[in-house]
Write a protein that holds these residues in place. Structure first.
Motif, PDB file in Angstrom:
ATOM      1  N   GLY A 100       0.815  -1.205   0.000  1.00 40.42           N
ATOM      2  CA  GLY A 100       0.000   0.000   0.000  1.00 40.42           C
ATOM      3  C   GLY A 100       0.846   1.251   0.000  1.00 40.42           C
ATOM      4  O   GLY A 100       2.043   1.224  -0.287  1.00 40.42           O
ATOM      5  N   GLU A 101       0.199   2.339   0.321  1.00 40.79           N
ATOM      6  CA  GLU A 101       0.840   3.651   0.289  1.00 40.79           C
ATOM      7  C   GLU A 101       1.842   3.768   1.436  1.00 40.79           C
ATOM      8  O   GLU A 101       1.477   3.560   2.591  1.00 40.79           O
ATOM      9  CB  GLU A 101      -0.244   4.722   0.434  1.00 40.79           C
ATOM     10  CG  GLU A 101       0.191   6.133   0.166  1.00 40.79           C
ATOM     11  CD  GLU A 101       0.503   6.400  -1.294  1.00 40.79           C
ATOM     12  OE1 GLU A 101       1.286   7.310  -1.552  1.00 40.79           O
ATOM     13  OE2 GLU A 101      -0.050   5.684  -2.171  1.00 40.79           O
TER      14      GLU A 101
ATOM     15  N   ALA B 279      -5.285  -2.023   2.188  1.00 43.76           N
ATOM     16  CA  ALA B 279      -4.875  -1.932   0.777  1.00 43.76           C
ATOM     17  C   ALA B 279      -5.483  -3.089   0.011  1.00 43.76           C
ATOM     18  O   ALA B 279      -5.809  -4.127   0.573  1.00 43.76           O
ATOM     19  CB  ALA B 279      -3.355  -1.973   0.674  1.00 43.76           C
TER      20      ALA B 279
ATOM     21  N   SER C 136       1.129   4.580   5.355  1.00 35.67           N
ATOM     22  CA  SER C 136      -0.144   4.049   5.867  1.00 35.67           C
ATOM     23  C   SER C 136      -0.304   2.593   5.428  1.00 35.67           C
ATOM     24  O   SER C 136      -1.405   2.158   5.120  1.00 35.67           O
ATOM     25  CB  SER C 136      -1.312   4.899   5.393  1.00 35.67           C
ATOM     26  OG  SER C 136      -1.373   4.886   3.980  1.00 35.67           O
ATOM     27  N   THR C 137       0.784   1.882   5.401  1.00 38.07           N
ATOM     28  CA  THR C 137       0.721   0.456   5.065  1.00 38.07           C
ATOM     29  C   THR C 137       0.259  -0.322   6.293  1.00 38.07           C
ATOM     30  O   THR C 137       0.270   0.209   7.412  1.00 38.07           O
ATOM     31  CB  THR C 137       2.091  -0.055   4.626  1.00 38.07           C
ATOM     32  OG1 THR C 137       2.982   0.058   5.740  1.00 38.07           O
ATOM     33  CG2 THR C 137       2.653   0.734   3.461  1.00 38.07           C
TER      34      THR C 137
END
Lengths: 206, 444
Positions: free
Chosen positions: B265-266, B384, B269-270
């Motif tokens: 994910g990003e 995610a 913010s994983t």
């Protein structure tokens, strides 16, 4: 990426404050804009009067390309630190092209192309002299844009720049005096060759 | 040109000596080009006006002086060696012995190091410059923050010295120190408390009567009871001595399992970031009420710290989250959590699991722990989803993947493992609310 503080050696020491901005500083952007405009002016000035076809057109195209890429180099700034390994091929190709624009000396190429272009047609000495002054201004604007410095950093060498411009004016004035015999031109050629040797010596590694 | 790199890691406040690598500046190179081109064209074409073009450049080049400092002193130290995510800090840079040259500083930050103040800001290079007059000291301060937890190298400091004519440049590259960045704890005020607590003094009222503060009932006085606890109104009503009873106050063992095996994910913010932030919040919340908190980090290897008490233990837990995942832990992931010693996983402890549940082995381990009688609460941090092509086959694969994930969660719920979802934005109190309002019944 950030605004550089004035870095002129002539100023009092104090505490040099590191500052940070999201993009390039306004003064650097102004310098880059000035450099781009000067490059365009130099190319246009040296191309007049336009000669159709032949070496002139090729040189004009080369000068334009060098000017555009030189402006792109200033606009791109430093290479980003992120690795390219995980980027998609299109972005990676764009990054490679941008790196190419950063690495090659486009400004130098433009200077040579513009001067040769100017030499191709018989113009007045004042015409070439103005081109020389514009090229000098272009070099300083490019330097300020690259180093993100303010124009005040050039203050210590202002007398030297003024002297150089004065010399340019004198030399142009001398060139405009019609030479009666061929010996004057030969003498100037010898002097120019000597000066070229001196410059070559200055260019040697420190 | 390969500028020399000086190591200034760790001992950041010390001034290290660096030797600049000197070279002609790009500006000088362009002046030389202009001068040579002008002169050569003048010679070839026998046109003196091109000498005029070269004259200013020759004059400027002739002004060059070979005076330059052989060594400069550099010290670069952050204002704090331990930070939380997005906490502001300053990098103090001091350069000495640069003579009458101007100094330009540029930091090339490494991953997750963001120059400048809070809020946005990319990870580009940060730079600044300083005036210099005479042999003086130049000190600069560069604000930065770190966007992701971990042991982060701040990057490389590039120092550029320029002479007064801007014709020569000296460059020094200095490796900046490494800073420990702790995860930013999420907001959590409430706590999950088990119905059965070990017999150890603490702050949670238990079912058994004892010497706590919470009133539980009234019973008849028996010899040996403390007289100060006699309930006189009840005694008057019933005609016999009645005594107030109170709940015993117990502590509980909490073991937090942070699943750091998935980092999708990003960045920032994983699930890994969320797992660490949630774990930090839970550790802080439980240690605040004198519970014993332990941590198990499930990554390439299993690292753990046995439950303990106090503020110092909180920092031990945070330090465990910073350990480089490349370093092998005492147990490999294959060995799993089930082989952890009793001290790391005390019987009867509450196990809080922050995980995206993407690792099958961890799911099996949780099932095994539940079957062994542990009370487990899973906080699902999966935020995610696979992205990419949207053609028929891809969307079908994505749908199957979603169904598999749902099946995993359903099977865990069927085993009696409560599972809540946390997106990392809201407070942890919200998803945990159904379990914090009353004691969580521990089933064997």
């Amino acid at each position: 990426m950030t605004a550089a503080q004035p870095a002129s050696p002539g100023q009092p020491t104090g505490r040099p404050a590191l500052s940070r901005g999201a993009a390039r500083s306004p003064s650097a952007a102004r310098s880059a804009s000035a450099a781009t405009l000067l490059a365009a002016a130099c190319v246009a000035w040296s191309a007049i009067p336009l000669t159709a076809g032949g070496v002139g057109t090729a040189l004009l195209a080369a000068a334009i390309a060098c000017a555009v890429l030189s402006a792109a180099r200033l606009a791109l700034g430093a290479a980003p630190a992120e690795p390219v390994a995980f980027l998609n091929p299109v972005v990676r190709a764009a990054r490679t092209l941008a790196d190419l624009a950063r690495v090659l000396p486009w400004a130098e190429g433009m200077i040579v192309a513009v001067l040769v272009l100017e030499a191709l047609h018989r113009s007045q000495a004042w015409h070439t002299g103005l081109l020389g002054a514009a090229l000098l201004a272009y070099l300083f604007a490019t330097h300020l844009a690259e180093t993100r410095g303010r124009p005040s950093v050039l203050r210590p060498q202002a007398p030297l720049i003024a002297a150089g411009l004065g010399l340019l004016a004198l030399a142009v004035g001398a060139a405009m005096i019609p030479a009666g015999t061929g010996s004057t031109a030969a003498l100037i050629a010898v002097l120019a060759a000597l000066a070229a040797i001196v410059v070559g010596g200055l260019a040697l590694p420190l | 040109m390969d500028p020399r790199r000086d190591q200034a890691t760790g001992t950041a406040s010390q001034t290290s000596q660096a030797r600049p690598v000197w070279s002609l500046s790009a500006h000088a190179g362009r002046l030389i080009t202009l001068a040579l081109a002008g002169l050569i064209i003048a010679v070839i074409t026998r046109r003196p006006e091109f000498v005029a073009v070269a004259a200013p450049a020759v004059l400027l080049l002739a002004a060059r002086r070979p005076e330059r400092p052989e060594r400069i002193g550099v010290s670069a130290s952050p204002s704090a060696m331990r930070l939380s995510e997005d906490e502001q800090a300053d990098l103090q840079v001091a350069v000495t012995g640069y003579g009458d040259h101007s100094v330009d500083l540029m930091v090339h930050p490494r991953f997750a190091v963001m120059p400048g103040g809070g809020g946005g800001g990319g990870g580009g290079a940060a730079r600044g410059g300083g005036p210099a007059a005479g042999p003086g000291d130049g000190a600069s301060s560069l604000p930065f923050h770190i966007a992701r937890s971990g042991r982060r190298s701040l990057g490389v400091l590039e120092i550029t010295l320029r002479d007064r004519w801007r014709l020569t440049e000296g460059r020094v590259m200095v490796e900046l120190p490494t800073v420990d960045c702790y995860p930013r704890p999420a907001a959590q005020q409430t706590r999950v408390v088990l119905s059965r607590l070990p017999s150890r003094l603490g702050d949670h009222p238990s079912r058994s009567s004892g010497e706590g503060m919470e009133f539980t009932g009234v019973r008849e006085f028996v010899p040996g009871d403390r007289q100060r606890r006699i309930n006189w109104p009840a005694t008057t009503r019933r005609g016999r001595l009645q005594l107030n009873t109170f709940a015993a106050e117990r502590t509980q063992n909490v073991v937090i399992i942070a699943d750091a095996s998935s980092d999708v994910g990003e960045p920032g913010s994983t699930p890994l970031d969320l797992a660490f932030r949630g774990s930090a919040a839970a550790a802080h919340a439980y240690l605040a009420v004198r519970d014993r908190v332990g941590l198990v980090v499930y990554q390439r290897s299993v690292r753990w710290i046995a439950p303990g008490l106090g503020a110092r233990h909180y920092y031990r837990i945070m330090d465990l989250m910073l350990v480089d995942p490349g370093r092998a832990g005492p147990l490999s992931r294959a060995a799993g959590i089930t082989r952890l010693p009793r001290a790391a996983l005390p019987p009867g402890s509450l196990i809080l699991v922050f995980s995206p549940l993407l690792d099958r082995r961890l799911v099996e381990t949780l099932r095994d722990l539940r079957e062994r009688g542990f009370s487990i609460l899973i906080i699902d941090v999966l935020n995610a989803e696979s992205s990419g092509r949207t053609d028929g086959l891809s969307s079908l694969a994505r749908r199957i993947w979603r169904m598999e994930q749902e099946a995993i969660r359903f099977s865990l719920r069927e085993l009696g493992i409560p599972l809540v979802r946390w997106d990392g934005v809201q407070s942890l109190d919200e998803p945990l609310a159904p379990y914090t309002r009353r004691v969580m019944v521990s089933r064997r």
